[in-house]
Scaffold this motif. Structure first.
Motif, mmCIF file in Angstrom:
data_model
loop_
_atom_site.group_PDB
_atom_site.id
_atom_site.type_symbol
_atom_site.label_atom_id
_atom_site.label_comp_id
_atom_site.label_asym_id
_atom_site.label_seq_id
_atom_site.Cartn_x
_atom_site.Cartn_y
_atom_site.Cartn_z
ATOM 1 N N GLU A 1 -25.919 35.501 23.180
ATOM 2 C CA GLU A 1 -25.254 36.442 24.083
ATOM 3 C C GLU A 1 -25.119 37.818 23.412
ATOM 4 O OE1 GLU A 1 -21.001 36.532 26.209
ATOM 5 O OE2 GLU A 1 -21.700 34.499 25.772
ATOM 6 N N LEU A 2 -24.743 37.769 22.128
ATOM 7 C CA LEU A 2 -24.562 39.000 21.354
ATOM 8 C C LEU A 2 -25.894 39.738 21.225
ATOM 9 C CD1 LEU A 2 -22.325 40.456 19.977
ATOM 10 C CD2 LEU A 2 -22.422 38.853 18.090
ATOM 11 N N ARG A 3 -26.983 39.007 21.008
ATOM 12 C CA ARG A 3 -28.301 39.642 20.900
ATOM 13 C C ARG A 3 -28.656 40.372 22.207
ATOM 14 N NH1 ARG A 3 -29.853 35.078 18.199
ATOM 15 N NH2 ARG A 3 -30.276 35.439 15.996
ATOM 16 N N HIS A 4 -28.224 39.785 23.349
ATOM 17 C CA HIS A 4 -28.498 40.444 24.627
ATOM 18 C C HIS A 4 -27.813 41.799 24.712
ATOM 19 C CE1 HIS A 4 -30.975 37.602 26.556
ATOM 20 N NE2 HIS A 4 -30.115 36.604 26.443
ATOM 21 N N CYS A 5 -26.684 41.944 24.013
ATOM 22 C CA CYS A 5 -25.998 43.240 24.032
ATOM 23 C C CYS A 5 -26.910 44.339 23.513
ATOM 24 C CB CYS A 5 -24.759 43.242 23.134
ATOM 25 S SG CYS A 5 -23.478 42.089 23.607
ATOM 26 N N PHE A 6 -27.827 43.980 22.602
ATOM 27 C CA PHE A 6 -28.681 44.993 21.980
ATOM 28 C C PHE A 6 -29.883 45.362 22.845
ATOM 29 C CE2 PHE A 6 -27.445 42.412 17.962
ATOM 30 C CZ PHE A 6 -26.159 42.929 17.997
ATOM 31 N N ASP A 7 -30.129 44.583 23.929
ATOM 32 C CA ASP A 7 -31.276 44.882 24.790
ATOM 33 C C ASP A 7 -31.043 46.206 25.487
ATOM 34 O OD1 ASP A 7 -32.615 42.598 24.176
ATOM 35 O OD2 ASP A 7 -31.828 41.451 25.880
ATOM 36 N N GLU A 8 -31.889 47.129 25.186
ATOM 37 C CA GLU A 8 -31.704 48.469 25.743
ATOM 38 C C GLU A 8 -33.104 49.044 25.874
ATOM 39 O OE1 GLU A 8 -28.852 50.118 26.638
ATOM 40 O OE2 GLU A 8 -30.104 51.863 27.094
#
Lengths: 217, 217
Positions: free
Chosen positions: B76-83
């Motif tokens: 979930e945390l890795r998804h935060c970095f999707d930009e």
């Protein structure tokens, strides 16, 4: 003249001396190997004593010995921060960082194992010892800055810088101690000023500190 | 029409759905309490199932459930970095930090327990999961900066900033989420530029990056 039979070396020391000798041997081992790779036999051998003697001093076994060694390393680390409250501020910080980096250099393996977490010897007690050193570092900085009641923004900045110093020392060990310690030290001092300067944009008290720091050199 | 006897809810889910439901319940509990204060009974109760059912899915008990929940939180945390790799760089960083701080806010207790170390559930495996997230964060940053082979000084700066972000989020939780998330986010973006600028004084490649970053806005 009859030569007396050699008495085992470990009979000659007082309780305090013996304890301190065992801790020194343990710290030396923990400095070069991760805690999980150090056995009580290794400590006994390094100190030139028997395993039961190590147990007599540390009945809790390796965990107790590790925590005692850690406390003693924490005291040593606190001494790195001892710096007279006089003269320009940034050179004081440089000198404290020099001593800190020397400590990191000498205790490489144990230092990494402890701060990287997940070690078998890590407990809430070892975490509390490490946090105590971090708090002491922050208190020293505030004393040198002559700030008696740091506001939340300044406090966060200083704690963040202390964590950054820890992180960069771990990376430094990881990268075969590159860049050289002097460059790392200067860079950390400059990072300190840069981080405070960002906070100064929102916090007049920190702004006054940054003025004083940079005029002081 | 005869009303059918209510079937227990837990019969209706597929294996994957059930597993995911148990993880969601566990994550929710770990978000509000330290791992040592969450029992398998609590998880069973929160998910509305029996304790044996939780054990059927996680035969390794709480440790296994904790590690699975942590892996799922790490994803979930890795998804935060999707930009998306487009538009000015600093606003991209702002948006990623917004998502990260929302995550921290929602997972407060578990996040603190994990990162503060010394938790009973911390092992070399949990440390590896957390380190994986840190590495992913650094890789994302280099990708956005279009740096394929970061030099040691730039790498150290970025890793140090990531640690600083972690530290400041822990302090933020500790200080009742003050300052407001938006201020913390802006401050962290500014710290990023400030830290890179210090490194830029010694490293021409970082200097070029800082130029690009600041002209970009």
């Amino acid at each position: 003249m009859t030569p007396s039979a050699p008495t085992p070396a470990y009979r000659r020391l007082s309780v305090e001396e013996r304890r301190s000798q065992l801790l020194t041997s343990a710290l030396d081992l923990f400095a070069h190997r991760a805690p999980e790779d150090v056995s009580l036999d290794d400590v006994a051998e390094a100190a030139g004593v028997s395993r039961p003697l190590v147990y007599r001093y540390f009945p809790g076994g390796k965990q107790q010995l590790y925590e005692a060694a850690l406390s003693s390393a924490a005291d040593e680390l606190r001494h790195c921060f001892d710096e007279p409250l006089e003269g320009p501020l940034l050179p004081r910080l440089s000198r404290a960082l020099d001593r800190y980096l020397t400590f990191v250099d000498q205790h490489a393996a144990g230092f990494s194992a402890l701060l990287q977490g997940g070690s078998v010897v890590e407990t809430s007690r070892t975490t509390a010892i490490v946090d105590g050193v971090r708090r002491a570092a922050a208190e020293h900085i505030f004393r040198h800055l002559e700030v008696t009641e740091p506001g939340p923004r300044l406090r966060m900045t200083v704690r963040m810088w202390i964590t950054a110093v820890e992180a960069s020392s771990l990376i430094w060990l990881d990268e075969d101690k590159q860049p050289p310690a002097e460059e790392l030290r200067d860079w950390l001092v400059e990072q300190f000023v840069a981080m405070l300067s960002v906070t100064a944009r929102r916090d007049p008290r920190t702004d006054a500190l940054v003025q004083a720091l940079t005029e002081d050199v």
